[in-house]
Structures are given as structure tokens and as C-alpha cells.
Design a protein around this motif. Structure first.
Motif, PDB file in Angstrom:
ATOM      1  N   ALA A 186      86.768  42.493  51.261  1.00  0.00           N
ATOM      2  CA  ALA A 186      86.680  43.701  51.669  1.00  0.00           C
ATOM      3  C   ALA A 186      86.881  44.154  52.988  1.00  0.00           C
ATOM      4  CB  ALA A 186      85.203  44.374  51.510  1.00  0.00           C
ATOM      5  N   PHE A 187      87.180  43.766  53.865  1.00  0.00           N
ATOM      6  CA  PHE A 187      87.984  43.908  54.513  1.00  0.00           C
ATOM      7  C   PHE A 187      88.695  43.122  55.234  1.00  0.00           C
ATOM      8  CE2 PHE A 187      83.737  44.510  56.251  1.00  0.00           C
ATOM      9  CZ  PHE A 187      83.279  46.138  57.342  1.00  0.00           C
ATOM     10  N   ALA A 188      89.668  42.438  54.457  1.00  0.00           N
ATOM     11  CA  ALA A 188      90.730  41.574  54.234  1.00  0.00           C
ATOM     12  C   ALA A 188      91.605  42.807  54.169  1.00  0.00           C
ATOM     13  CB  ALA A 188      91.450  40.533  53.465  1.00  0.00           C
ATOM     14  N   ASP A 189      91.397  43.272  53.101  1.00  0.00           N
ATOM     15  CA  ASP A 189      91.817  44.253  52.476  1.00  0.00           C
ATOM     16  C   ASP A 189      91.624  45.891  53.419  1.00  0.00           C
ATOM     17  OD1 ASP A 189      92.562  43.019  50.005  1.00  0.00           O
ATOM     18  OD2 ASP A 189      90.571  43.658  48.902  1.00  0.00           O
ATOM     19  N   SER A 190      91.161  45.720  54.572  1.00  0.00           N
ATOM     20  CA  SER A 190      91.234  46.609  55.127  1.00  0.00           C
ATOM     21  C   SER A 190      91.749  46.841  56.562  1.00  0.00           C
ATOM     22  CB  SER A 190      89.435  47.365  56.078  1.00  0.00           C
ATOM     23  OG  SER A 190      88.757  48.126  56.837  1.00  0.00           O
TER      24      SER A 190
END
Length: 267
Positions: free
Chosen positions: A18-22
């Protein structure tokens, strides 16, 4: 709750993805692109320069450093093996770029071997930022440059009106997912205490109109509140849906302030 960015692997693969994408979405924002382009434009690169990013995450910024520094070598150091795995998947065709699992307080580099060190949204997530700055000072050549770019999370908001429940998510995120919310005020003295000379310090206001960039702020804080029994899953789902609705309607509004400090090792 301890800041999960202190131990990303313990937070689990869903959090990492999720945070890699964000981070990729955030860095594609024109304001963030301009911030990074500005500080990279102040650095001098050659075929022989070694530039490192300390706390590279999934490599959203490191890839931009590699593009600017080519053919000079670029290494992204990141303590999370999960983030490093994501970074390597997303690295593209940058022949001068590599990612390595390493603690920013103990880098596998010789003293005085680095030309530039970048710390992008890192110091706000560590308990002892002075240790990372001391390590950057150790590995940098005399005259080498360190860039500290971080959010002043204390100014972050997602509110469209008083008592906006999405703004409550923003406040919870800062309280639960950030170690030092006032890094904007602390960056300069920390650099000076570490032996650096600060040559430039800038503050940039960043308005976020794309709800995707801050959706994890809603989703992850709601997961936490559900787990603690503070809210039920229906409300968590409704808050995520409201964030998406505003993004689609063009009414999402988020705010962050980013500080950039550029400093050099003088000895």
C-alpha cells in the motif's frame, strides 16, 4: 502505537504494498517532482560520483536521483527487506542504480567515500535522527552534500469543514504513524549539531487534490481504530468510500508542508 515505519517488515506485506504504491503516486505529484528536481539541481554529478539515499523505501525518489546522476553510481539503502524487494521490482532500466538492505545508522561504506546523501521523508520516522546524520557525516567526503527533505507533519490536514472526520484520520495518522511531527523545525539544528553547514533551507506548501495519495492515511488509521474497538468496520468502510467520493467529485483537499535543507560537510 509505535510508528510502523520504524519496522516496516513487521507491519506486513499489505502495508508494504500500500505504501509503496502511495509513495509512487505522491512522488508523481507535480509539487513533489518540483521539490526533488530543485534539490537535485543543486548537486553536482559526474561519472565518478557516488550518491546514496538513506531510507529509500520502495525507491520512488531513488529512481529520480539515478536518472539525474547517470552515469554516476546511486545506491538506495533501506532497512526493510520488503521495501527493498519492491524497489528492485520498480527500478526499471537504470543501470547505475542498486538497492541494499542496510540500517541508516550503520552503512556498509567506507568513511569519506560518498559525494551526496539524500534523506527523503526519513528523519520524521526514526527515534534518533542524530545517529543517521552522524553516519551520513562519516561516509561523506569533505565538502560532500546531504539533503534532508521531510514533511512537517504537524501541519498536515485533510479537512473540508470543522470536525471533518477525514481530518480526524489525518490527525490520527500523524499521531500513530509518525515519530517526529515537527521535523520541519528541527532539521536545521540537527544538521548543525551533526557538524554540517546548512547552505539552503526551503519550505514548500503542498496541496493534495488527488485522494489516492492520502488514501492510506484513511485506510490504515481506520484499521487501527477498528482493531482497538474504537470504531466498527462499517464506519471504516464509509470513511474510505468518502475519501474516494471526494476524489472523484474533485472536492478532496489535503495539505502538507515540506522542508528541504541542503548542507555540506565542511571538514
Amino acid at each position: 502505537m509505535a510508528d510502523p515505519f520504524q519496522d516496516v517488515d513487521a507491519a506486513g506485506p499489505e502495508f508494504i504494498a500500500a505504501f509503496a504504491d502511495s509513495m509512487d503516486v505522491r512522488q508523481s505529484d507535480p509539487t513533489m517532482e518540483a521539490i526533488v528536481a530543485d534539490y537535485l539541481g543543486r548537486l553536482r554529478f559526474s561519472d565518478q560520483t557516488l550518491t546514496i539515499e538513506i531510507g529509500a523505501g520502495a525507491g520512488a525518489v531513488t529512481r529520480r536521483v539515478a536518472a539525474r546522476a547517470a552515469p554516476g553510481r546511486v545506491i538506495g539503502f533501506e532497512p526493510s527487506s520488503g521495501f527493498v524487494e519492491e524497489a528492485r521490482k520498480r527500478a526499471g532500466d537504470h543501470a547505475n542504480l542498486e538497492f541494499t538492505v542496510a540500517d541508516g545508522a550503520a552503512l556498509p561504506l567506507e568513511a569519506g567515500s560518498v559525494d551526496h546523501a539524500v534523506m527523503h521523508t526519513v528523519l520524521s520516522h526514526v527515534t534518533e535522527p542524530s545517529t543517521l546524520l552522524a553516519e551520513a557525516h562519516r561516509v561523506l567526503k569533505p565538502g560532500g552534500t546531504v539533503v534532508v527533505c521531510d514533511a512537517d507533519f504537524s501541519k498536515s490536514a485533510m479537512g473540508n469543514f470543522p470536525d471533518d472526520p477525514l481530518d480526524a484520520c489525518a490527525r490520527t495518522f500523524v499521531r500513530e504513524f509518525v515519530t517526529e511531527a515537527h521535523m520541519g523545525a528541527k532539521a536545521r539544528p540537527l544538521l548543525q549539531e551533526a557538524g554540517f553547514v546548512v547552505d539552503a533551507f526551503n519550505v514548500t506548501s503542498r496541496v493534495v487534490l488527488d485522494g489516492k495519495q492520502m488514501l492510506p492515511w484513511v485506510v490504515e488509521t481506520c484499521k487501527l481504530m477498528v482493531a482497538r474497538g474504537e470504531i466498527g468496520q462499517p464506519l471504516a468502510d464509509a470513511l474510505a468510500a468518502e475519501s474516494a467520493r471526494r476524489a472523484e467529485a474533485g472536492t478532496f483537499y489535503g495539505y502538507q508542508a515540506f522542508v528541504t535543507a541542503i548542507a555540506r560537510r565542511s571538514d
